[in-house]
Each structure stands twice: as C-alpha cells, then as structure tokens.
Design a protein around this motif. Structure first.
Motif, mmCIF file in Angstrom:
data_model
loop_
_atom_site.group_PDB
_atom_site.id
_atom_site.type_symbol
_atom_site.label_atom_id
_atom_site.label_comp_id
_atom_site.label_asym_id
_atom_site.label_seq_id
_atom_site.Cartn_x
_atom_site.Cartn_y
_atom_site.Cartn_z
ATOM 1 N N ILE A 172 23.705 55.717 14.719
ATOM 2 C CA ILE A 172 22.402 55.720 15.394
ATOM 3 C C ILE A 172 21.677 54.396 15.199
ATOM 4 C CG2 ILE A 172 20.129 56.820 15.442
ATOM 5 C CD1 ILE A 172 21.501 59.450 14.695
ATOM 6 N N GLY A 173 21.757 53.856 13.968
ATOM 7 C CA GLY A 173 21.107 52.577 13.702
ATOM 8 C C GLY A 173 21.703 51.453 14.529
ATOM 9 N N MET A 174 23.007 51.474 14.751
ATOM 10 C CA MET A 174 23.682 50.446 15.561
ATOM 11 C C MET A 174 23.230 50.520 17.018
ATOM 12 S SD MET A 174 25.505 48.902 13.332
ATOM 13 C CE MET A 174 26.618 47.918 14.336
ATOM 14 N N GLY A 175 23.182 51.747 17.544
ATOM 15 C CA GLY A 175 22.762 51.910 18.935
ATOM 16 C C GLY A 175 21.320 51.493 19.146
ATOM 17 N N LEU A 176 20.446 51.871 18.204
ATOM 18 C CA LEU A 176 19.030 51.534 18.336
ATOM 19 C C LEU A 176 18.801 50.033 18.212
ATOM 20 C CD1 LEU A 176 16.128 52.403 18.659
ATOM 21 C CD2 LEU A 176 16.061 52.987 16.230
ATOM 22 N N THR A 177 19.488 49.382 17.275
ATOM 23 C CA THR A 177 19.327 47.939 17.098
ATOM 24 C C THR A 177 19.800 47.168 18.327
ATOM 25 O OG1 THR A 177 19.654 48.160 14.710
ATOM 26 C CG2 THR A 177 19.938 45.972 15.650
ATOM 27 N N THR A 178 20.910 47.581 18.900
ATOM 28 C CA THR A 178 21.416 46.918 20.108
ATOM 29 C C THR A 178 20.430 47.068 21.255
ATOM 30 O OG1 THR A 178 23.682 47.382 19.399
ATOM 31 C CG2 THR A 178 23.365 46.783 21.707
ATOM 32 N N ALA A 188 7.442 42.780 29.772
ATOM 33 C CA ALA A 188 6.909 43.947 30.481
ATOM 34 C C ALA A 188 5.706 44.530 29.750
ATOM 35 C CB ALA A 188 7.988 45.022 30.623
ATOM 36 N N LYS A 189 4.877 45.230 30.501
ATOM 37 C CA LYS A 189 3.707 45.892 29.918
ATOM 38 C C LYS A 189 4.122 46.901 28.878
ATOM 39 C CE LYS A 189 2.456 49.679 31.245
ATOM 40 N NZ LYS A 189 2.010 50.991 31.752
ATOM 41 N N SER A 190 5.191 47.630 29.159
ATOM 42 C CA SER A 190 5.657 48.677 28.264
ATOM 43 C C SER A 190 7.163 48.545 28.071
ATOM 44 C CB SER A 190 5.306 50.052 28.847
ATOM 45 O OG SER A 190 5.709 51.082 27.979
ATOM 46 N N LYS A 191 7.604 48.680 26.825
ATOM 47 C CA LYS A 191 9.033 48.598 26.496
ATOM 48 C C LYS A 191 9.444 49.910 25.842
ATOM 49 C CE LYS A 191 8.015 44.767 24.321
ATOM 50 N NZ LYS A 191 8.080 43.520 23.513
ATOM 51 N N VAL A 192 10.474 50.531 26.395
ATOM 52 C CA VAL A 192 10.836 51.892 25.997
ATOM 53 C C VAL A 192 12.336 51.995 25.761
ATOM 54 C CG1 VAL A 192 10.931 54.298 26.762
ATOM 55 C CG2 VAL A 192 8.900 52.926 27.235
ATOM 56 N N ILE A 193 12.705 52.719 24.706
ATOM 57 C CA ILE A 193 14.098 53.075 24.458
ATOM 58 C C ILE A 193 14.205 54.591 24.481
ATOM 59 C CG2 ILE A 193 15.978 53.110 22.755
ATOM 60 C CD1 ILE A 193 14.983 50.400 21.758
ATOM 61 N N ILE A 194 15.182 55.096 25.220
ATOM 62 C CA ILE A 194 15.488 56.528 25.203
ATOM 63 C C ILE A 194 16.797 56.673 24.425
ATOM 64 C CG2 ILE A 194 15.939 58.593 26.569
ATOM 65 C CD1 ILE A 194 14.437 57.277 28.878
ATOM 66 N N LEU A 195 16.697 57.151 23.205
ATOM 67 C CA LEU A 195 17.847 57.248 22.306
ATOM 68 C C LEU A 195 18.353 58.687 22.287
ATOM 69 C CD1 LEU A 195 19.579 55.858 19.977
ATOM 70 C CD2 LEU A 195 17.894 56.870 18.422
ATOM 71 N N LEU A 196 19.600 58.875 22.711
ATOM 72 C CA LEU A 196 20.169 60.219 22.766
ATOM 73 C C LEU A 196 21.365 60.310 21.832
ATOM 74 C CD1 LEU A 196 20.647 62.585 25.676
ATOM 75 C CD2 LEU A 196 22.689 61.961 24.383
ATOM 76 N N THR A 197 21.399 61.382 21.041
ATOM 77 C CA THR A 197 22.527 61.621 20.144
ATOM 78 C C THR A 197 22.737 63.117 19.977
ATOM 79 O OG1 THR A 197 23.468 61.131 17.970
ATOM 80 C CG2 THR A 197 21.102 61.583 18.057
ATOM 81 N N ASP A 198 23.945 63.470 19.540
ATOM 82 C CA ASP A 198 24.233 64.886 19.297
ATOM 83 C C ASP A 198 24.702 65.115 17.863
ATOM 84 O OD1 ASP A 198 26.718 63.736 19.314
ATOM 85 O OD2 ASP A 198 27.650 65.235 20.623
ATOM 86 N N GLY A 199 24.454 64.151 16.971
ATOM 87 C CA GLY A 199 24.961 64.299 15.614
ATOM 88 C C GLY A 199 24.051 63.721 14.556
ATOM 89 N N VAL A 200 24.653 63.352 13.464
ATOM 90 C CA VAL A 200 23.941 62.732 12.349
ATOM 91 C C VAL A 200 24.474 61.318 12.173
ATOM 92 C CG1 VAL A 200 23.546 64.933 11.188
ATOM 93 C CG2 VAL A 200 25.613 63.633 10.658
ATOM 94 N N ASN A 201 23.673 60.447 11.608
ATOM 95 C CA ASN A 201 24.091 59.072 11.394
ATOM 96 C C ASN A 201 25.164 59.028 10.296
ATOM 97 O OD1 ASN A 201 23.521 56.132 11.901
ATOM 98 N ND2 ASN A 201 23.217 56.202 9.688
#
Length: 332
Positions: A172-178, A188-201
């Motif tokens: 999860i940390g790898m995906g979020l950092t990338t 941009a006015k707003s910067k958004v990440i939609i992080l989806l996972t089905d498990g634990v880090n």
C-alpha cells in the motif's frame, strides 16, 4: 441555436390602437353628409371594381401601422453559441491494487473486473479533469500519467489484469508513494488520490503512514477504498492444470484502521465496498465530493429583422396615399 427575440416588446401595446382606429373609421363613415330624395331609380348604376375596393384603403393603412409597430419592437434572430472551460480543475490519480486477491469472486465477476467497469464510468464522468492510473502489488508503477485524454485513461483501465508483472503482495505504501509522485508538481486547484486495496500492507519498503504524511505535505487528499465482503470469499490459491486458477473460501482481511488513518491524515474519507452496487455508489460519492468549477461562456450574434417591416409599412402607406389621391380622389 437560433431563436427570434424582440428588443423592445413593449411597443406591442400599440396594437391596442387598432380597434380604436377601426371604431373611429366606422363612426366617421356614419357622420358623412346625406341627401334625401324621393327616388334613386335614375341614379342606379352598377358599381365599378374600383368603387368596390375603396373601403379597403383603410385596411392598407392598418397593415402599414401594424408593420411599423413590429418594426419598433425590433425583431431579431439570435444565434447563441456556448463554450465551457474548467476554471478550477481537479487532478486525480487512481492507485489500484492488482494483487492476486483482486481475482476473488465476492464481487461479480470478480473484484478486478467490477472495479474496472466502475472506474471507467468514473473517468467518463470527469470530462474537465486530468486523471492518471497507478497499479501496485508488492511494487508499483505508473500505467498512465495524469492526462486530460480520457480515451487513453479508459484504455489503460480496460487493460488492467493480474499477469505476474509485479511480484504478488500488497504494498500500500508503494502504491500511495507512486501516486503522490505523479501529483506533487501539479498546479491544479485540487489534487486527489483514490487508493483501492483488498488486503493488508505486507510488501514494499515504504510504510503507508509515511506515504500519507508525504501526501499531506503536498496538499494531496486521499480517498481510501477497502474492497471485499465481510467474512469469507472465494480466493485464488493455486494454478489449475489448464493455466487457470483454483479457488477456495478464505477469510477477507482488510486493514481498515490503516485505511482510515491514511484518509484522516490527508483530509480524505474511507469507504468499504462489499458488493458491486456499493463500489459504484462510492465512486459516485467521490465524484460529487470533488467537483470542478466550470465557466460557461455564451456568445450572441444578432441579426436585425426590423428593416423589412419598415419597407413594407412605407410601401403600403405610399400605395394607400397614391390610390386615395388618384383613382379614389374626391371632393370630400
């Protein structure tokens, strides 16, 4: 789009003068001088066509007056065109877990295919924003950089699959950092990440909490989605002889506390998608939460149409005046 409008519609009230003019004309005709004689037999003669048409001179004057009233109301055709532009856009990166557990069948036909359909619709509903795609398992990479070309983004989503390109696991940390790296330089006015996972880090060398702090420093909001039912689900556990997967019931493990912490640290929100309709509802809610300010510019092209009515009124008055002073000229 063309439509007819009137610049001075208040002049249409002048049409109320027409009934008064007609009433005046009838009254005037009744007030004309009369001569009484014992018999008119000697004066009888067939009326000429010109004599029969004389009462219609007044109709010409009424038509001329009507044309003048319309002209004063200033009829015109308006060609309206509009152009929209995003004045305050949103840059979005979807960080998608592509580990083997995303093939679990608690969503139909499985988690990954259900997500792809919803994510593709989400992209189609954001025509004025830039969107990028990051995929991760134990490692992460950018599948599509942030772009306004929605066709490229949707093609990237459709091509997502479990193919062993990334070592299996959930980083999860790898995906979020990338994903943060894709947005940190955005204006941009707003910067958004939609992080989806089905498990634990359980993989990667960057802790999710550390990645969330980096996102916060860059003003990036993270919406986290835990996908999977509460309880057990059909998970792939081995390859079948035909190259497919073998499935068995296994408990669903999602680190809800971690996902809530990431969302809270960055000003986002945590969601849980335990079926297809819930997953779709989550993306719809995010779509409403992250609105883009749109400015619509309208352009008006006016084509004035009053001149023909002025010409018609002038010609009718000229015709009426000419006939009254030539063919119908009298001593009265």
């Amino acid at each position: 789009m063309k439509e007819v409008s009137f610049l001075n519609p208040e002049f249409f009230w002048l049409f109320l003068l027409l009934p008064a003019a007609i009433a005046w004309q009838f009254w005037k005709r009744k007030q004309s001088a009369t001569l009484k004689i014992s018999s008119v037999r000697g004066f009888k003669a067939e009326k000429s066509l010109a004599a029969k048409l004389k009462p219609y001179l007044f109709v010409l004057r009424l038509l001329a007056l009507s044309s003048l009233i319309i002209a004063m109301a200033r009829p015109r055709k308006v060609d309206i065109s509009s152009q929209t532009k995003s004045t305050k856009g949103v840059d979005i990166v979807m960080a998608i877990d592509v580990s083997g557990s995303m093939l679990a069948k608690d969503l139909k036909p499985n988690r990954m295919e259900a997500l792809k359909k919803v994510a593709e619709n989400f992209v189609a509903g954001r025509p004025n924003d830039r969107i990028g795609i990051v995929v991760y398992a134990s490692e992460a990479y950018t599948k599509t950089p942030v772009t306004s070309d929605k066709a490229i983004v949707q093609d990237a989503i459709r091509s997502i699959k479990y193919d062993n390109v990334l070592q299996d696991g959930t980083g999860i940390g790898m995906g979020l950092t990338t994903a943060v790296n894709r947005l940190k330089d955005s204006k941009a006015k707003s910067k958004v990440i939609i992080l989806l996972t089905d498990g634990v880090n359980n993989a990667g060398f960057i802790e999710p909490e550390t990645a969330s702090q980096i996102a916060k420093e860059y003003g990036i909001k993270v919406y986290t989605i835990g996908i999977g039912t509460n309880g057990d689900a059909m998970f792939p556990y081995a390859y079948a002889p035909n190259g497919g997967f073998l499935f068995r019931m296994m408990p669903v493990e999602i680190d809800v506390t971690l996902l809530k912490t990431i969302a809270k640290n960055t000003g986002g929100k945590y969601f849980r998608a335990n079926n297809n309709s819930k997953l779709e509802a989550i993306y719809n809610e995010i779509n409403k939460l992250e609105t883009t300010e749109i400015q619509e510019l309208k352009f008006y092209d006016y084509d004035e149409k009053f001149r023909p009515f002025v010409w018609i009124a002038g010609l009718l008055l000229l015709l009426e005046f000419g006939l009254r002073n030539t063919v119908y000229r009298s001593f009265i």
